[in-house]
Each structure stands twice: as structure tokens, then as C-alpha cells.
Scaffold this active site. Structure first.
Site, short mmCIF file in Angstrom:
data_model
loop_
_atom_site.label_atom_id
_atom_site.label_comp_id
_atom_site.label_asym_id
_atom_site.label_seq_id
_atom_site.Cartn_x
_atom_site.Cartn_y
_atom_site.Cartn_z
N HIS A 1 -49.70 -10.24 -9.35
CA HIS A 1 -49.49 -11.28 -8.98
C HIS A 1 -48.20 -11.59 -7.99
O HIS A 1 -48.42 -11.49 -6.59
CB HIS A 1 -49.11 -12.02 -10.67
CG HIS A 1 -48.45 -13.91 -9.75
ND1 HIS A 1 -49.56 -15.05 -10.27
CD2 HIS A 1 -47.88 -13.99 -8.77
CE1 HIS A 1 -49.25 -15.61 -9.54
NE2 HIS A 1 -48.11 -15.74 -9.32
N GLU A 2 -47.10 -10.96 -7.76
CA GLU A 2 -45.79 -11.60 -7.23
C GLU A 2 -46.28 -10.15 -5.27
O GLU A 2 -46.68 -10.88 -4.44
CB GLU A 2 -44.74 -10.57 -6.88
CG GLU A 2 -44.01 -11.93 -8.29
CD GLU A 2 -44.36 -12.78 -8.41
OE1 GLU A 2 -44.26 -12.95 -6.66
OE2 GLU A 2 -44.23 -13.94 -8.90
N HIS B 1 -48.54 -12.35 -3.98
CA HIS B 1 -48.32 -12.82 -2.46
C HIS B 1 -47.31 -12.48 -1.11
O HIS B 1 -47.83 -13.13 -0.62
CB HIS B 1 -46.43 -14.05 -3.70
CG HIS B 1 -47.23 -14.83 -3.91
ND1 HIS B 1 -47.80 -16.12 -3.54
CD2 HIS B 1 -46.61 -15.42 -5.46
CE1 HIS B 1 -48.29 -16.98 -3.97
NE2 HIS B 1 -47.76 -16.80 -5.69
N HIS C 1 -50.21 -11.58 1.24
CA HIS C 1 -50.16 -12.76 1.65
C HIS C 1 -49.46 -12.97 3.15
O HIS C 1 -49.75 -13.55 4.26
CB HIS C 1 -50.79 -14.42 0.94
CG HIS C 1 -50.95 -15.12 1.55
ND1 HIS C 1 -51.04 -17.04 0.49
CD2 HIS C 1 -51.89 -15.74 2.52
CE1 HIS C 1 -51.33 -17.52 1.29
NE2 HIS C 1 -52.14 -16.84 2.62
#
Ligand SMILES: [Zn+2]
Length: 674
Positions: A466-467, A470, A473
Site C-alpha cells: 500500500h505505502e 503511494h 505515485h
């Protein structure tokens, strides 16, 4: 004083020179950089030339870059490696920085120039990215009241002041009511079902209060496991009632009046600014652009998920009936759901951990980024860092520098709980070329011990992905203006890249590639992989109904549905009725302790949890259709990631997917439709 923030960095990639930085550097640096940034704003305001995009909008985006780096460094350290000194300094610097941004937002002459560009410049002469930046800058002022008359501006400030007080009072009341209750247990028989780790925490809690026995509270780490494991139904009921009547009781901490006032003030504020309701105001700056779209979205999911949720409850009720429970109540759900989960999956978190040593999982994440986007991660030993445990990677794309990635995995005194992605420097483009980002991931995974590496639970594996999503991105960002770069996107779009990466953790082929026992090298047995995948959907129908009830309640309050004559409990129950799977417990309500929407930033935004899930499932289904590492599909998603906020998110999504997002992929992934 020789302050490293007040001269150019002479480090590789101009990264933060941690080895030179001392706590006492921050305050003078930040104060001086604020003064310099104000100077930059004054230069924009005092420019004798007529306002245009370059001398006003672009110039604003470029102002205060050094200040951003110094304050990002400071607050990142406050989160990951804080000290008493840093915490104290944060208390001092936060209001100063807030005042600096407020001064900009309330700068009348600055707004006049922004307005001039907005009203007079032919957008045909601007690039799409420039148009977005202009619109974002203008709205930033307008939504803060810049277009109002002096009298209405005063009204707005007054409303904001009252709202600040009321929302603070709301959370204080919830906290007060949460802390006021304790369940004190003195005899062993009442503890049946509770695991050893929970009991030892309860024993510690009792000791802290100078009590014998065990104490359970309404705080999550105590409340949740109690409801899940405690076999004693009467006690579960007691704890549930204590939680669900918080700030609803007839005492000084009752939040019903405060809720009415907050709702009313938000409504007036929206009206003053020219919007129909608070939800209209909020959603103007979201991908789900209007209340109608949000309500249709929630109701559509409700219709589709409800039959499945009812089916789940049938199984659970059958299990409860064996215990002689004829009518399953809300306070029985977690307990029987856990029993059902154990009976169905027999999945032991502890037994899985040896297959997920941190270095292997990280390697897998890097491998995915390499296959998807052609990124290579090289460990660098020459980059300064704030702690020995931090590792820094240079990220390369086709042999060219793309970003720096800092990783900080283990808990320490001085680190906040949880996991997050942040940055030390953003990304933007200057005349001389691109400034590339310095991204960081901070987690709290158990540290290695002796020869044993850090072993992750499966939940931690998904957290890492998940991290990392990010971080991608941020690292792939490729824009001109920093305010539109990387994760600077609408709130209901920002979790797409992160949740998207979690999908890989449930792909059998990919799991097989890295889930190996850290000692024997043995692959994780197929039966366990099957269970992980199957268990991920457990009680998904129920969970969906729960999320929908919060989303609908939030929208009802913020679209002006509450009237003076209806009691809060009645209002809530009418709104959530369709989502309820168990009988009503009179005298309880969620509203008075619904901090997300009355004290946090989620008003008219609770739907975004589900919205982001729909997006990530729909996006990933495109990969499932074409191959989870399909280069063409990945190339399209890479554009979406690189674009940040330079394109409207719906347009951006359609460019990637060829159509708008649809909920079917989520319902399918969640096992809610066949
Ligand atoms: Zn996230």
C-alpha cells in the site's frame, strides 16, 4: 550561525544533509525562509506589469520551495524520529506556519491578480496543466471567501471560528465519554474466550488503575478484541452499550446539540459561498463531483451487496443458534464472525510469518515496479540519513535518475504508530530541467532479532505494498508544477495508486514468486495461498453494509436532511435502516461519536473509502483481463500515475481504462457477485 537550510545543499541529488542538521537549526531556518517566501509573494503582488499566468500563477507555485523542504524535513522527523525538543518546537512552529499560509489566502492584492488572470486570460492560450493550476489557485481563494463582500467575509470568519470551537468540543466530549468508562472484571470465569495477549494487556490496564483483576475500555485496542473473543454475552452487551451511547447520554458531554450546530453552520457557510449544501461545496473538489453521484453510488452498492450480506448472516446465525442464541444482536456479530472465520479458514497469522521476511517482500515490491514501470532500485550508502536503520535507494528508469526512496521499517521510541508515505522534496520542472522527488516510507514492522529477519504478518505485507503504491505515485510524478504533482490529487483519488498495489498480494502467481520460508526456502503451500485469497473476502458483505451506513448518514447530514423536530437517534435510524442486518438496540446511536465527519476531515467524504475501492478493483481488473504485468496496460497506468493532478481525475481514469469506473469488479473481487 552556520545553518545548513540557509545555503545550497552540497549532497548527492541535493538531498537533505541530515548529518549537518541539528534541532536548533529548524526554528531560525523556518523563520528566515518564511520571510523569504513572503518576499517572493510581495514581488508577485508589486509587479507593475499586468497579471498573467507566468508572473502570478506560476510564480506562486514556485514561491517558498526552500521553506517547503525545511518544514517537510522538520515534520517528517517529528513523525519518525521525534524528541521532546522537536515536539515542543512543533507546537511553536505549527501556528506560525499556519499563519503564513493564512496570510497568503487572505492577501487581497494577491487575489486581485489571481482573479485578473482567471477572468481575463484566454484559456485557449494555456496548456491543460496551466489551466488546471489556474483553476486550482483561483478556487483556493474563492472557496475561502475571497469573492465575498466585507460584511460576508466577516460572517464567514465568524462561522469558521465557531466551527473550530464546536468540532473541538465534539472530540473532547467523545474522548471524555470514552475515557469515563471501564469494565472491571474480577473473576476468571468471566474471561472465557479471551486470548492470553489480550488478558495481559487488560491486567496491565488494571494495575495502572491500582485495581485487581482485569480492565477493559472503549479504546479500540481493548474494545475490538473483547467484542471478538469474549464468550460472556452479557458483558459484550454491556461494553457495546457503553460504546454506542457515548455522548448520547443526558449529561454535560452530550453531543446532540453540537451535531445540530455543526450541521447548521456548515450549511450556512456553503450557502454564503454560493453552494446549495455543504456536500455540494465539498464535492466540487472531488472526483465524485456531486451529491447525486455519491448517493447513486452508495445506493447502487447497497442493492448489489445486501443479498450477499444477508447470506453471510445466515451462516453466522446458525452458529449462534448452537449456543442457544435465538436472536443475534449487534453485540454478537464480531464474536460469531470470528468463530465462523476460524471454522472456515483455520488461518494462523503466526504460521504464515516465516514465509514473509521483510527483505523478500520488499524485493517483490521492487520486482513488481520493475516489471510494470521499468524502475530499478539501487541501495546507496552515500546518502545522509536521520537514523542508522533508514535505507536509501536511488530509483532509476532506463539508467536515468528518477527519484530517491528512503525506507524506515521498524518501531522506535520517537516514531508514531502506523505506516505512511511522505516526501522530503516534491517534483517540479524548472527551465534548467526536472527536479526529481525524494520520497519516504515509514512503517512499524517488528525488527530483526539475531539471525531472524523481520517477519511480516500478511496484513503487514499488504501495508508495505500500500505505502509502496503511494511512493510510486510520488516517484513517477512528471509535471511542471509542484502543486499538481504526485499525490497532490483529489481526496477520493489519492488511494487509487496505493490500494491498486495491494491487489498484487492476492495474485497466486505473484505470491508464489516471493512467499518462501526464510530458513528452508520452501514455498508457501498452495493450500495456504488459497486460504489467504479466500479469507480476504470474509464478511465482505457485512463490512460493505457497515461502510454504506456511515456513508449514507454522512451524506444525509450534509445535504440538509436533518430537521429541527427529529431526534438524532430517530434521524440516524431512519437513514441507515436499509443497511441494518441486526435488530435495533434502542437508546444507541453512532452520530454523537462519529468523529470522522464531525471532528475529522471526512464530512461529505466518508463515501471515499468505498469509492477508492471501486477504483482500485476496476483498475486492477483491467490488468487481470490483459495480464497483471502486461506492458501496454502498465504503460497506460504509468501515465495516470505520472500525471498527478494535472488532468481531471475522471478524464485521467477514462484515458487509462477507456471508460468510467464500474463497481462490478469490486463486487466480484469481494465475492459479492458471481
Ligand atoms: Zn493510503
Amino acid at each position: 550561525m552556520d545553518n545548513p537550510f540557509l545555503k545550497p545543499f552540497t549532497t548527492p541529488f541535493d538531498c537533505v544533509p541530515f548529518e549537518l542538521i541539528k534541532t536548533e537549526h529548524f526554528k531560525p531556518a523556518i523563520l528566515q525562509l518564511i520571510a523569504a517566501a513572503k518576499q517572493e509573494i510581495d514581488t508577485i503582488v508589486d509587479n507593475p506589469d499586468p497579471a498573467d499566468f507566468v508572473n502570478t500563477i506560476a510564480a506562486m507555485d514556485r514561491a517558498g520551495k526552500q521553506l517547503s523542504i525545511a518544514s517537510a524535513t522538520f515534520f517528517n522527523l517529528d513523525a519518525a524520529e521525534t524528541t521532546d525538543e522537536i515536539q515542543q518546537l512543533a507546537q511553536e512552529l505549527s501556528p506560525i506556519l499556519a499563519e503564513y499560509s493564512n496570510d497568503i489566502m487572505l492577501n487581497e492584492r494577491l487575489f486581485q491578480r489571481v482573479k485578473q488572470v482567471h477572468d481575463e486570460v484566454d484559456t485557449a492560450s494555456l496548456s491543460p496543466e496551466e489551466t488546471r493550476l489556474l483553476d486550482k489557485t483561483y478556487k483556493g481563494f474563492a472557496r475561502n471567501g475571497a469573492l465575498l463582500s466585507v460584511e460576508n467575509k466577516d460572517k464567514l470568519r465568524e462561522i469558521d471560528k465557531q466551527l473550530a470551537t464546536l468540532t473541538m468540543k465534539f472530540s473532547q466530549n467523545v474522548l471524555q465519554e470514552t475515557n469515563a468508562y471501564q469494565l472491571h472484571i474480577k473473576t476468571d470465569e468471566q474471561l472465557a474466550g479471551l486470548p492470553e495477549s489480550i488478558l495481559s494487556a487488560a491486567k496491565t490496564a488494571a494495575k495502572q488503575r491500582n485495581l485487581e483483576g482485569w480492565v477493559f475500555t472503549l479504546h479500540f485496542p481493548s474494545f475490538v478484541p473483547f467484542m471478538k473473543y469474549a464468550a460472556n454475552r452479557e458483558l459484550r452487551k454491556e461494553l457495546y452499550l457503553a460504546s454506542a451511547t457515548r455522548a448520547l447520554k443526558d449529561n454535560e458531554y452530550n453531543n446532540e446539540g453540537i451535531v445540530r450546530d455543526i450541521v447548521e453552520l456548515r450549511h450556512s457557510r456553503a450557502k454564503l459561498l454560493g453552494y446549495g449544501t455543504h456536500a455540494d461545496f465539498v464535492l466540487q473538489e472531488r472526483m465524485a463531483s456531486s451529491p447525486t453521484i455519491v448517493l447513486d453510488f452508495l445506493k447502487n452498492l447497497l442493492v448489489k451487496a445486501k443479498p450477499h450480506a444477508q447470506q453471510e448472516i445466515v451462516q453466522l446465525k446458525a452458529l449462534a443458534a448452537k449456543d442457544g442464541v435465538s436472536e443475534v444482536m449487534p453485540y454478537d456479530h464480531a464474536y460469531y464472525a470470528e468463530k465462523l472465520r476460524e471454522a472456515t479458514y483455520d488461518l494462523s497469522e503466526e504460521a504464515l510469518k516465516p514465509y514473509f521476511p521483510l527483505p523478500q517482500v520488499l524485493e517483490a515490491a521492487f520486482d513488481a515496479a520493475s516489471r510494470l514501470y521499468g524502475l530499478v532500485f539501487e541501495l546507496r550508502k552515500d546518502i545522509p540519513k536521520y537514523h542508522d536503520e533508514v535505507a536509501v535507494y536511488e530509483v532509476l528508469e532506463n539508467g536515468r535518475h528518477k527519484a530517491l526512496l528512503y525506507t524506515d521499517w521498524h518501531p522506535r521510541e520517537g516514531k508514531r504508530a502506523g505506516a505512511w508515505m511522505t516526501s522530503y522534496r516534491g517534483q517540479w520542472t524548472e527551465d534548467s530541467g526536472q527536479v526529481r522527488p525524494h520520497i519516504s516510507i515509514v512503517c512499524n514492522f517488528s525488527r530483526p532479532a539475531g539471525d531472524t529477519p523481520s517477519l511480516l504478518t500478511f496484513n503487514e505485507v499488504t501495508t508495505l505494498f500500500h505505502e509502496f503504491g503511494h511512493a510510486l505515485h510520488g516517484m513517477l510524478a512528471d509535471t511542471i508544477y509542484e502543486s499538481l504533482s504526485g499525490t497532490n490529487v483529489y481526496w477520493d483519488f489519492v488511494e487509487l495508486p496505493s490500494q491498486f498495489m495491494e491487489n498484487y498480494c492476492y495474485e497466486k502467481e505473484f505470491l508464489r514468486s516471493f512467499a518462501r520460508h526464510y530458513q528452508t526456502g520452501e514455498a508457501l503451500p498452495e493450500t495456504e495461498i488459497d486460504k489467504i485469497v479466500a479469507a480476504s473476502n470474509f464478511m465482505e458483505g457485512y463490512q460493505t453494509m457497515r461502510q454504506l451506513s456511515f456513508g449514507l448518514l454522512d451524506m444525509a447530514y450534509h445535504t440538509g436532511k436533518l430537521d429541527a423536530g427529529t431526534a438524532i437517534e430517530r434521524f440516524e435510524k431512519d437513514i441507515v435502516q436499509e443497511t441494518q442486518l441486526y435488530p435495533d438496540v434502542p437508546g444507541t446511536a453512532q452520530t454523537p461519536s462519529f468523529s470522522h465527519i464531525f471532528a475529522g476531515g471526512y464530512s461529505a467524504g466518508y463515501y471515499s473509502y468505498k469509492w477508492a475501492e471501486v477504483l482500485d478493483a476496476d483498475a486492477f481488473s483491467y490488468f487481470k483481463e490483459t495480464g497483471i504485468f502486461n506492458p501496454d496496460t502498465a504503460a497506460k497506468f504509468k501515465i495516470l500515475l505520472a500525471s498527478g493532478g494535472t488532468v481531471d481525475p475522471m478524464e485521467l481514469y477514462i484515458q487509462f481504462r477507456g471508460r468510467k469506473p464500474e463497481p462490478e469488479a469490486l463486487l466480484k473481487r469481494a465475492g459479492l457477485i458471481g
